[in-house]
Design a protein around this motif. Structure first.
Motif, short mmCIF file in Angstrom:
data_model
loop_
_atom_site.label_atom_id
_atom_site.label_comp_id
_atom_site.label_asym_id
_atom_site.label_seq_id
_atom_site.Cartn_x
_atom_site.Cartn_y
_atom_site.Cartn_z
N GLY A 133 0.91 -1.14 0.02
CA GLY A 133 0.01 0.26 0.04
C GLY A 133 0.88 1.42 0.11
N GLY A 134 2.13 0.94 0.02
CA GLY A 134 2.85 2.53 0.13
C GLY A 134 3.09 3.14 -1.12
N SER A 135 2.75 4.36 -1.11
CA SER A 135 3.03 5.35 -2.36
C SER A 135 3.76 6.51 -2.00
CB SER A 135 1.81 5.62 -2.94
OG SER A 135 2.02 6.67 -4.03
N ASP A 136 4.62 7.29 -2.72
CA ASP A 136 5.08 8.76 -2.56
C ASP A 136 4.73 9.51 -3.80
OD1 ASP A 136 6.88 7.66 -4.42
OD2 ASP A 136 8.67 8.78 -3.51
N SER A 137 3.54 9.33 -4.44
CA SER A 137 3.00 9.98 -5.45
C SER A 137 2.85 11.43 -5.32
CB SER A 137 1.99 9.16 -6.23
OG SER A 137 0.98 9.04 -5.29
N ALA A 138 2.19 11.75 -3.88
CA ALA A 138 1.75 13.11 -3.57
C ALA A 138 3.16 13.90 -3.38
CB ALA A 138 0.99 12.90 -2.45
N VAL A 139 4.11 13.52 -2.78
CA VAL A 139 5.45 13.95 -2.49
C VAL A 139 6.35 13.25 -2.80
CG1 VAL A 139 6.47 15.58 -0.83
CG2 VAL A 139 3.99 15.73 -1.05
N GLU A 140 7.26 13.45 -3.84
CA GLU A 140 8.44 12.48 -3.71
C GLU A 140 9.39 12.33 -2.60
OE1 GLU A 140 10.84 9.89 -5.18
OE2 GLU A 140 9.01 10.65 -6.37
N HIS A 157 15.15 -3.12 -0.27
CA HIS A 157 16.20 -3.73 -0.82
C HIS A 157 17.38 -2.79 -0.81
CE1 HIS A 157 15.09 -7.74 -2.41
NE2 HIS A 157 14.26 -7.40 -2.82
N ILE A 158 18.65 -2.91 -1.07
CA ILE A 158 19.73 -2.40 -1.01
C ILE A 158 19.56 -1.34 -2.44
CG2 ILE A 158 21.24 -3.87 -2.33
CD1 ILE A 158 23.66 -2.80 -0.55
N TYR A 159 19.91 0.15 -2.14
CA TYR A 159 19.92 0.90 -3.15
C TYR A 159 18.52 1.20 -3.56
CZ TYR A 159 24.68 -0.90 -3.93
OH TYR A 159 25.79 -1.25 -3.68
N GLU A 160 17.52 0.94 -2.83
CA GLU A 160 16.14 1.35 -2.98
C GLU A 160 15.58 2.16 -1.86
OE1 GLU A 160 14.71 0.84 -5.78
OE2 GLU A 160 15.96 -0.98 -6.66
N PRO A 161 14.62 2.99 -1.80
CA PRO A 161 14.03 3.25 -3.26
C PRO A 161 14.90 4.33 -4.17
CG PRO A 161 13.05 4.79 -1.68
CD PRO A 161 14.30 3.93 -0.94
N ASN A 162 15.00 4.10 -5.47
CA ASN A 162 15.70 4.78 -6.38
C ASN A 162 14.98 5.78 -7.36
OD1 ASN A 162 14.88 3.01 -8.31
ND2 ASN A 162 16.83 1.80 -8.23
N ASN A 163 13.78 5.66 -7.32
CA ASN A 163 12.84 6.63 -8.07
C ASN A 163 13.33 6.50 -9.76
OD1 ASN A 163 10.39 8.24 -8.63
ND2 ASN A 163 11.99 9.91 -8.30
N ILE A 164 13.73 5.55 -10.17
CA ILE A 164 14.32 5.61 -11.56
C ILE A 164 13.04 5.73 -12.53
CG2 ILE A 164 15.27 3.81 -13.44
CD1 ILE A 164 17.16 2.80 -11.49
N GLY A 165 12.85 6.65 -13.23
CA GLY A 165 11.71 6.56 -14.25
C GLY A 165 10.43 6.97 -13.48
N ASN A 166 10.70 7.74 -12.25
CA ASN A 166 9.26 8.10 -11.56
C ASN A 166 8.55 6.82 -11.05
OD1 ASN A 166 7.78 10.14 -10.50
ND2 ASN A 166 6.05 9.93 -12.05
N TRP A 188 11.52 -4.78 -0.13
CA TRP A 188 10.63 -3.64 -0.98
C TRP A 188 11.54 -3.22 -2.11
CZ3 TRP A 188 8.51 -0.10 3.65
CH2 TRP A 188 7.72 -0.88 4.38
N ASP A 189 10.74 -2.68 -2.85
CA ASP A 189 11.26 -1.80 -4.13
C ASP A 189 10.39 -0.99 -4.56
OD1 ASP A 189 12.77 -1.17 -6.27
OD2 ASP A 189 12.39 -2.90 -7.57
N ASP A 190 10.67 0.15 -5.24
CA ASP A 190 9.59 1.25 -5.78
C ASP A 190 9.72 0.76 -7.26
OD1 ASP A 190 12.41 1.97 -6.19
OD2 ASP A 190 11.78 4.28 -6.27
N LEU A 191 8.44 1.14 -7.75
CA LEU A 191 8.12 0.72 -8.98
C LEU A 191 7.24 1.66 -9.71
CD1 LEU A 191 8.61 -1.55 -11.11
CD2 LEU A 191 6.47 -2.61 -10.31
N ASP A 192 7.32 1.84 -10.78
CA ASP A 192 6.11 2.71 -11.57
C ASP A 192 4.88 2.25 -11.36
OD1 ASP A 192 4.45 3.83 -13.67
OD2 ASP A 192 6.22 3.96 -15.06
N CYS A 193 4.02 3.21 -10.91
CA CYS A 193 2.55 2.76 -10.66
C CYS A 193 1.66 2.04 -11.68
CB CYS A 193 1.74 4.03 -9.86
SG CYS A 193 2.69 4.71 -8.55
N GLU A 194 2.19 2.54 -13.02
CA GLU A 194 1.43 1.66 -13.83
C GLU A 194 1.75 0.52 -14.50
OE1 GLU A 194 -1.35 3.31 -15.34
OE2 GLU A 194 -1.17 4.66 -13.87
N GLU A 195 2.85 0.09 -13.69
CA GLU A 195 3.09 -1.36 -14.08
C GLU A 195 2.19 -2.25 -13.41
OE1 GLU A 195 5.97 -2.88 -15.49
OE2 GLU A 195 6.95 -1.00 -15.84
#
Length: 203
Positions: A133-140, A157-166, A188-195
């Motif tokens: 359920g986590g998101s930083d779409s409102a404020v990076e 995960h190591i080196y995450e979150p990295n916000n590659i490609g928003n 955990w890893d951050d990912l494009d929300c449209e994936e």
């Protein structure tokens, strides 16, 4: 029979009845607390009343609720989880959780107990990850849960979150990267929300 014994027996009886019939709705755990809490106000102030409330919370968490059919109960917290294998983007997955049970959201992880329980549920399922359920779409950089609370406990995960490609949405995964450190190591890893991914819902 003194008052404290009466309260204890009354709470035990109420919760045994609740446990026998299980949850009839998602709010059953909360209603157990309210119902037994109303009884506790009749206890004398001080230790008797405090013990009554403590017994109420413990018994309700442990015994009052079974989950909706198809959901997995965490007996330590009273939370219920279900795995959704349909691949959806993050927003659609969140909407889907809400459509399954009132108050359900993509899973919120408050502490290491939640994390370990989730890993136990998901471990070994062959997929590139599950939406949480986590998101930083409102404020990076400001990660929040669906209930509006801040993400304080993390397990990146190591080196995450990295916000590659928003990348603004949170997934849990063990094998989506070729790095050896991420194999058989569910974090955990951050990912494009449209994936599109499977997801884990919780109420």
């Amino acid at each position: 029979m003194n008052f404290r014994m009466f309260i204890f027996l009354a709470i035990s009886l109420s919760c045994m009845i609740s446990f026998t019939f299980g949850c009839v709705e998602a709010n059953a755990l909360g209603k157990c607390r309210v119902s037994l809490g109303e009884m506790c106000v009749y206890a004398p102030e001080g230790d008797s009343r405090n013990n009554c409330y403590a017994s109420r919370d413990r018994i309700c968490l442990k015994m009052s609720c079974t989950c909706k059919e198809g959901w997995i109960l965490d007996t330590e917290t009273g939370s219920c989880y279900t795995i959704v294998m349909q691949i959806l983007n993050w927003n659609s997955a969140q909407s889907n959780c809400a459509s399954l049970v009132p108050n359900a959201t993509l899973a919120i992880v408050k502490n290491s107990h939640d994390e370990n329980f989730i890993i136990d549920i998901l471990w070994g399922i062959g997929t590139t990850g599950f939406w949480l359920g986590g998101s930083d779409s409102a404020v990076e950089g400001r990660w929040i849960w669906p209930d509006g609370s801040s993400v304080s406990y993390t397990d990146w995960h190591i080196y995450e979150p990295n916000n590659i490609g928003n990348q603004d949405c949170l997934k849990i995964t063990s094998s989506n990267h070729p790095l050896p450190s991420r194999t058989n190591n569910m974090k955990w890893d951050d990912l494009d929300c449209e994936e599109e991914l499977p997801s884990l819902c919780k109420y």
